[in-house]
Design an enzyme around this catalytic site. Structure first.
Site, short mmCIF file in Angstrom:
data_model
loop_
_atom_site.label_atom_id
_atom_site.label_comp_id
_atom_site.label_asym_id
_atom_site.label_seq_id
_atom_site.Cartn_x
_atom_site.Cartn_y
_atom_site.Cartn_z
N LYS A 118 43.11 52.24 44.25
CA LYS A 118 42.48 53.40 43.57
C LYS A 118 43.08 54.78 44.13
O LYS A 118 43.45 55.89 43.59
CB LYS A 118 40.85 53.71 43.98
N SER A 144 40.95 47.16 46.72
CA SER A 144 39.98 47.89 46.32
C SER A 144 40.32 49.57 46.33
O SER A 144 40.58 50.36 45.56
CB SER A 144 38.62 47.75 46.41
N ASP A 165 39.60 47.62 39.35
CA ASP A 165 38.70 47.77 40.42
C ASP A 165 37.45 47.94 39.88
O ASP A 165 36.26 47.59 40.43
CB ASP A 165 39.23 48.87 41.42
N HIS A 191 39.74 59.44 52.24
CA HIS A 191 38.61 58.67 51.72
C HIS A 191 37.90 57.94 52.80
O HIS A 191 38.43 57.80 53.92
CB HIS A 191 39.36 57.42 50.88
N ARG A 221 31.39 42.16 42.28
CA ARG A 221 31.33 42.05 43.84
C ARG A 221 30.01 42.43 44.52
O ARG A 221 29.45 41.72 45.22
CB ARG A 221 32.52 42.53 44.50
N1 URA Z 1 35.12 51.43 48.99
C1 URA Z 1 35.82 50.85 48.00
O1 URA Z 1 36.29 51.67 47.14
N2 URA Z 1 35.98 49.81 47.88
C2 URA Z 1 35.41 48.59 48.51
O2 URA Z 1 35.74 47.44 48.33
C3 URA Z 1 34.80 49.05 49.49
C4 URA Z 1 34.57 50.36 49.97
#
Ligand code: URA
Length: 425
Positions: free
Chosen positions: A184, A180, A158, A79, A165
């Site tokens: 995920k 967040s 999220d 990621h 946000r």
């Molecule tokens: N990437 C994400 O998935 N969430 C965040 O809060 C920031 C970057």
């Protein structure tokens, strides 16, 4: 319990219990708490921060707000926290699959000035990213790799919180980013997680100290959930590679898979790829580096990409780039001191490569190609950057402003700052 008391408690900087966090988050997910109260809660968290316990509890609540997947096979997830010109996933996923590491990669769309892998891959004519879990699992069993959009039903908390946000100035908060990303990643079924944590003016974390703190809590959350998690802190002061913009980035990813990538992207791919391979195969890192370098040289990952694109109904020979372009030349000789990733990302967005509103349609064909990077020598009138445009044009001065020169020689920036693992916390 009520949301006002919870907001007031956080505003005083006090630690919230898991029950209070659950009340706030699930109340919002279930439409019982309105946007304005959740915005206020998020701002209190943004300003007062969270203890580790609160961040861990928040992640757990978000993770269980929807489906939690289990693929039934070992896989590694990679990621990126987001940057400009970051096409690493498009290189790494097929490259790893060519080395027998299974990659079921769920990716996102662009966010703010940063691009998203799904938008980039959709620049390939016909490429499908919305695929059911059953089909994706079959694809990974058949060819070892798939890159798809986040499955519906994963982490609804999220999805809702992130959108809020984004419009309430509460994105750049360490506990909110950590929960967040990790909710995920944990919901999407991978057994091991590698996070490319970008640091610099084009990233969410603009300094190393904050980036290390974010890495520490994410690595801890991963391990508490039984998933080996490693954060690699990498430079995002200048764009990664030379291409910025969807089609252009896919073409650069293809060049890289054929062994002709720009130096920084190539270095990042070798570092992250060897880490992933050594983790998956329990192999010494030196051996993993040799495998990755050999695969790049022989174009093995490119063959895998061709297979993946065909499987997902895309046409690898049809990646349109705008035919309208112009070059911008250096107005003085010297060395390139800086290239502002944030500004270039914003300008690419203005060209149409990204969105300003949720429903904007992206122009896949536009963007930039850099001909000089930080530390390069440049002569007056040499081409610095090519602009590919379509409907929307840009004032030249905005692009010139992204480059800073020096008369003195400038050393090449460090690409990899630090690798943060559980054992060195
Ligand atoms: N990437 C994400 O998935 N969430 C965040 O809060 C920031 C970057």
């Amino acid at each position: 319990m009520n949301i006002l008391e919870i907001i007031e408690k956080k505003t005083k900087g006090e630690e919230l219990t898991k029950e209070e966090l659950n009340y706030a988050i699930m109340g919002y997910v279930n439409d019982e708490i309105p946007d304005y109260q959740m915005s206020s809660f998020l701002m209190a968290v943004y300003l007062k921060g969270m203890t580790d316990k609160e961040t861990i509890d928040l992640t757990d609540i978000m993770l269980h707000s929807g489906k939690v997947l289990d693929f039934g096979f070992d896989s590694i997830d990679k990621h990126s926290t987001g940057g400009v010109g970051d096409k690493t996933t498009i290189v790494l996923a097929p490259l790893m699959a060519a080395l027998d590491v299974k990659m079921l990669k769920m990716s996102g769309r662009g966010l703010g000035h940063t691009g998203g892998t799904i938008d980039k891959l959709e620049a390939i004519s016909g490429f499908q990213t919305n695929i059911s879990l059953e089909e994706v699992q079959k694809q990974v069993e058949d060819i070892g790799v798939a890159i798809v959009s986040q499955m519906g039903g994963l982490c609804p908390a999220d999805k809702k919180l992130y959108a809020l946000r984004d419009v309430t100035g509460t994105v750049a908060s360490i506990p909110l980013i950590a929960s967040s990303i990790m909710s995920k990643k944990l919901a999407s079924g991978a057994s091991k997680i590698i996070i490319d944590l970008k640091v610099g003016n084009g990233a969410l974390m603009t300094n190393l100290e904050d980036a290390k703190e974010l890495a520490r809590i994410m690595v801890n959350i991963g391990h508490l959930n039984g998933k080996e998690t490693i954060c690699v802190l990498t430079n995002m002061d200048e764009p990664l590679g030379n291409a910025i913009g969807n089609s252009l980035e896919v073409l650069e990813a293809i060049d890289t898979l054929k062994g002709n990538g720009p130096k920084d992207l190539n270095e990042l791919v070798i570092n992250l790829g060897s880490l992933m391979l050594s983790l998956d195969k329990n192999m010494p890192i030196e051996e993993a580096i040799e495998y990755v370098e050999n695969a790049l040289e022989k174009g093995l990952g490119y063959e895998k990409l061709v297979e993946m694109v065909a499987y997902q109904h895309g046409d690898i020979d049809n990646i349109p780039v705008s035919s309208k372009k112009f070059d911008i030349k250096a107005y003085q000789s010297g060395y390139i001191k800086s290239i502002n990733a944030l500004k270039l990302g914003e300008l690419a967005r203005k060209l149409g490569a990204g969105r300003f509103a949720k429903d904007d349609v992206i122009d896949q064909t536009v963007g930039f190609v850099l001909h000089k990077k930080v530390g390069d020598k440049v002569l007056k009138d040499e081409v610095l950057i090519t602009v590919y445009y379509n409907e929307k044009d840009l004032p030249l001065s905005d692009i010139f402003d992204c480059f800073e020169y020096s008369d003195e020689e400038i050393s090449k920036p460090t690409l990899i700052y630090e690798i943060i693992k559980k054992e060195n916390l």
